[in-house]
Design a protein around this motif. Sequence first.
Motif, PDB file in Angstrom:
ATOM      1  N   ALA A   1      70.874  17.888  71.018  1.00  0.00           N
ATOM      2  CA  ALA A   1      70.878  19.062  70.871  1.00  0.00           C
ATOM      3  C   ALA A   1      70.077  19.752  69.764  1.00  0.00           C
ATOM      4  O   ALA A   1      69.636  20.487  69.694  1.00  0.00           O
TER       5      ALA A   1
ATOM      6  N   GLY B   1      72.400  21.053  79.685  1.00  0.00           N
ATOM      7  CA  GLY B   1      72.867  19.668  79.297  1.00  0.00           C
ATOM      8  C   GLY B   1      72.804  18.632  80.385  1.00  0.00           C
ATOM      9  O   GLY B   1      72.133  17.675  80.261  1.00  0.00           O
TER      10      GLY B   1
ATOM     11  N   TYR C   1      77.219  19.125  74.773  1.00  0.00           N
ATOM     12  CA  TYR C   1      75.784  19.471  74.627  1.00  0.00           C
ATOM     13  C   TYR C   1      75.897  20.849  74.485  1.00  0.00           C
ATOM     14  O   TYR C   1      75.193  21.621  73.920  1.00  0.00           O
TER      15      TYR C   1
END
Length: 180
Positions: free
Chosen positions: A25, A97, A130
Amino acid sequence: MAVIKRRLSKTNLSHLTSGGHRLAADKLLEAAKNQGIQTVPLDVERLAGSFGVKVKVVPMKDEVSGHLSLNDGQWEIAVNALHHPKRQRFTLAHELGHYVLHRWQCQKFEDTKLFRNNETNPMEAEANRYAADLLMPEPEFRNYINTVSKNINDIADYFDVSAYAVRVRAKNLGFSGHGL
Ligand SMILES: [Zn+2]
């Protein structure tokens, strides 16, 4: 924002996740920043667009937050229009994500009750983490709490997320006290 705006982005980050590469991320945010995408609060819809992912905001049953699906070769994220805009942002980041981490394993992810912190399905827990990493990047999150405010509503406003998402994030990063 009441409605997530539909905007086509000229930027293209899809090469970053090609071939099954699990892009972290923080690396994704770094690339987004270099493309001129606002990261705090994150312009999550533009980020999705930069991967060529279509975003739809449509009314769904209350228990459904959204889904990520592949339709005729086009990845699409749908978000429940009836949920609070801050929750919609988290859902969108969660589905992104799945797109970055899991799209090789499955062509449809349907999500309900995303905000459970005790998520036991590993893919769902990963997508939640995420989303939190994207919307509340750890360095910015720590910095804000240490230098600006420890008030949950202030933090939630700053990152444009729900107070609940802030609480979960704070707990996972080891913060306690001060109402966190
Ligand atoms: Zn999910």
